[in-house]
Design an enzyme around this catalytic site. Structure first.
Site, short mmCIF file in Angstrom:
data_model
loop_
_atom_site.label_atom_id
_atom_site.label_comp_id
_atom_site.label_asym_id
_atom_site.label_seq_id
_atom_site.Cartn_x
_atom_site.Cartn_y
_atom_site.Cartn_z
CD GLU A 49 -32.21 -27.44 -6.68
OE1 GLU A 49 -33.46 -27.49 -6.74
OE2 GLU A 49 -31.55 -26.50 -7.15
CG HIS A 60 -26.29 -17.75 -2.19
ND1 HIS A 60 -27.34 -16.87 -2.22
CD2 HIS A 60 -26.32 -18.39 -3.38
CE1 HIS A 60 -27.97 -16.96 -3.39
NE2 HIS A 60 -27.37 -17.87 -4.11
#
Lengths: 390, 361
Positions: free
Chosen positions: B96, B166
């Protein structure tokens, strides 16, 4: 050998011994058998270990049973997930079992293991029970993290298992910290920091590697290369998929991760190396039969032929089955019986886990800080919940 | 015209879609007199349409991220690689920090870099790049350089069973960073218009998509290219007793609470903030001046959430007009839980209770 006996006692019990006894092999059960690894090790900046691995009837039967148990557990988790009894994100390990059992056979519980979210089987390998595993998967009180972690967050402190971590690659620097503590306390133990081929491209991995090498930490970076980082094949994501060479100045070894004995040999070698010379990378060439997680069917980015090919040619359980039969350690029927027994054990654990209650609602606020949040909840919806720091 | 379709917020199957009152204050880039062609689509398809248009209308636009070449885990990028080629739509490794740093460089050369972070929970490795590199590029170079073409798309929020990594709503972290914009749509139609605005905005934007609504929210969405203005809040329901401010998926929950409150004789005004920084204080201020009461609701933990900023600003601006303390109905100050998600969430009933106690204060 003491370790093997302990493992057999912990993980299972009587069956290997029973088979051996029945065949009059009990006394011979620990006498050495030498097996050649299926493939040679490929080494980077180090002389590879020998391909001849010493094992025993006892160990082979334990490998077989442990891997069959792990496989069965993961298949059962798949069904439980589809039945919505397991919620959250769930990543299964079937196909990769040899890495876990091979590694465990080479080390002891003073050594630490830290891994990512594909953690069910590693937990079992470290001495966790099926009940704790299934209860955790279903978010129940008897789970190894009190039902608060779920699939991705298994831990076992007394087994030196520092757990299941959620963010890709983030556990590897932690592993180097564990290794520093081990070196500092001079307890002759090492840390296995596990990650996947996908995580191998994360920047923090290289930061961790540099520190580990700079300070000669007893850290073994285990890259479980199952060839797909989520849905992306390794060659699409990595300029150099030779992960054992990725450490540049850190030595590495490429290992057939579908061969438990090769894994054992490599881990034993790596531990000796790490204690003397600092970090080493072990690239385990392995394969996951399931998709990345339960929301990935696992068939859109690879062919079914590829998967069935691996199952036929390289399956870690079948490899051990063949060895057991070739050395006349057990009959085909005895191995089938083992599988049946394992199946029963898993079913029983699931039934027991289903009986386990959900954690108490007050657990929502505990463990956030040392003293929790000094608060209570009053049901899902109707009352205001006040949280007050102690 | 297009307004009548502006409010199709659905979240959970048994909640009916809401079409009742006509929407207000919805400004779109659709100026032609003929009614636009619309199609009923869900939120991920609306995002997908916006990305198609973004790539189609700007040859210097690129879409990349983990698994986006195959359509992404939420199918938002389906078909893009086939239509625009693998040089403009491509997979990145799982890194990322690298993805965002790369995107900033790409944008600094005058391109539109549309980066996807697969889950908002994974954005933290890229936090340094966003906060220290992207946000301050223009300022520290005396306007010689910028990465205004950068848009970071990322799904946020609860899905019912996502667990710790999540489900998080990290918007407040980015609202503390002058130099970037933070945009969150509430519905498919909003998602398409706001995403196109974000991509074309000359500032870096963090665009958070409510993943719970990807499939659940279905709405009539104009098929053509249109943009919705950033930093403009929208009153999506008018009322006189209390103002409710929220964004993204939470609005549907708040709307349900408004409807229940109405049955008890309480008239709620609901405001969709849409852009969190720089935010539309005037619309919120005007509403609170009218109702005299404010409730803010978001999924992120209450402490240090963006609700705190709204609350403080409203107290500064509307102090003498306030009839009750500002209410915040938010996530609890715990990590996002797995089995305890129903306890953690700022549910309809929690909001309804807070509406009643604020009005009766």
């Amino acid at each position: 050998m003491a370790q093997l006996t302990r493992r057999a006692a912990a993980l299972n019990k009587s069956l290997p011994a029973a088979i051996l006894a029945a065949r009059g092999l009990a006394t011979a059960s620990t006498s050495p058998i030498t097996v050649e690894t299926s493939l040679p090790f490929t080494a980077h900046k180090i002389d590879p270990p020998s391909r001849s691995v010493e094992t025993s009837s006892q160990e082979l039967l334990t490998f077989f049973r442990d891997m069959a148990l792990m496989r069965r557990m993961e298949i059962a988790a798949d069904s439980l997930y589809k039945a919505k009894l397991i919620r959250g994100f769930c990543h299964l390990y079937d196909g990769q079992e040899a890495v876990c059992v091979g590694m465990e056979a080479a080390i002891n519980r003073k050594d630490c293991i830290i891994t990512a979210y594909r953690d069910h089987c590693i937990f079992l390998g470290r001495g966790g029970t099926l009940l704790e595993a299934f209860a955790e998967l279903m978010g129940r009180k008897d789970g190894c993290s009190k039902g608060k972690g779920g699939s991705m967050h298994f831990y076992k402190k007394e087994g030196g298992f520092y757990g299941g971590h959620g963010i890709v690659g983030a556990q590897v620097p932690l592993g180097c910290g564990l290794a520093f503590a081990q070196k500092y306390s001079k307890d002759e133990s090492v840390t296995f920091a596990m990650y996947g081929d996908g995580a191998a491209n994360q920047g923090q991995l290289f930061e961790a590697l540099n520190m580990a090498a700079l300070w000669d930490l007893p850290a073994i970076l285990v890259c479980e290369n199952n060839h797909y980082g989520m849905g992306t094949a390794e060659w699409r994501a990595a300029k150099s998929p030779a992960y054992y060479k990725r450490g540049d100045y850190v030595p590495g070894l490429k290992v057939d991760g579908m061969d438990a004995l090769a894994v054992k040999q490599a881990c034993k070698f790596a531990k000796e190396h790490a204690l003397k010379n600092g970090p080493i990378i072990l690239e385990m060439d392995t394969y996951r039969y399931h998709g990345h997680s339960m929301s990935d069917p696992g068939s859109t980015y690879r062919t079914r032929d590829e998967i069935s090919g691996v199952r036929q040619e390289r399956d870690p359980i079948e490899r051990i089955r063949k060895l057991v039969l070739a050395h006349d350690i057990a009959t085909e029927k005895e191995l089938k019986d083992t599988e049946k027994e394992v199946r029963k054990e898993v079913d029983e654990a699931i039934a027991q886990a289903k009986e386990s209650p959900m954690p108490d609602p007050s657990e929502l606020f505990t463990n956030v800080y040392v003293k929790g949040l000094g608060t209570e909840s009053f049901g899902a919806d109707r009352k205001e919940v006040r949280t007050v720091l102690p | 015209m297009a307004c009548t379709t502006g409010r199709g917020i659905t979240r959970i199957g048994n909640f009916s879609r809401i079409w009742s009152s006509p929407c207000r204050g919805l400004q779109t880039a659709v100026h032609d007199q003929s009614p636009p062609q619309t199609k009923s689509v869900n939120l991920f398809s609306a995002v997908n349409q916006a990305l198609h248009i973004a790539l189609d209308t700007d040859p210097r636009a690129y879409v990349f991220g983990e698994d986006v070449g195959f359509g992404g885990v939420f199918r938002c990028t389906t078909g893009l690689a086939d239509q625009f080629g693998k040089r403009r739509v491509f997979n990145t490794p799982l890194c990322e920090q690298g993805i965002v740093g790369f995107a900033i460089g790409l944008a600094a050369m005058g391109n539109r870099a549309i980066a996807e972070i697969q889950f908002a929970d994974y954005i933290f490795p890229a936090f340094d790049q966003i906060v220290n590199e992207a946000a301050k590029f223009r300022y520290r170079s005396g306007n010689q350089f910028n990465c205004g073409g950068l848009t970071i798309r990322t799904p946020y929020g609860a899905v019912g069973h996502g667990g710790h990594y999540h489900s998080q709503s990290p918007e407040a972290f980015f609202c503390h960073v002058p130099g970037i914009k933070v945009v969150i749509p509430r519905s498919p139609r909003q998602a398409k218009g706001l995403l196109l605005s974000s991509i074309r905005d000359p500032n870096p934007v963090v665009f958070l998509e409510p993943k719970w609504l990807y499939r659940l929210a279905v709405e009539e969405v104009p098929e053509q290219d249109y943009m919705l203005p950033l930093s403009e809040a929208e009153v999506i329901r008018e009322g006189s007793d209390i103002t409710l401010v929220g964004w993204g998926a939470q609005l549907s929950v708040m709307e349900q609470a408004c409807m229940d409150a109405e049955k008890e004789g309480i008239s709620c005004e609901l405001v969709d903030l849409k852009t969190l920084i720089p935010w539309d204080k005037e619309t919120v201020e005007a509403s609170v001046n009218k109702t005299g009461r404010l409730l803010v609701s978001h999924e992120a933990p209450v402490t240090g959430g963006f609700g705190a900023e709204i609350s403080a600003s409203v107290v500064e601006r509307c102090f003498t007009r306030l009839e009750a303390p500002v209410a915040r109905v938010c996530g609890l100050d715990t990590p996002f839980p797995l089995v305890f998600e129903p306890f953690y969430m700022p549910t309809k009933n929690k909001i309804l209770d807070a509406i009643k106690s604020t009005v009766k204060y």
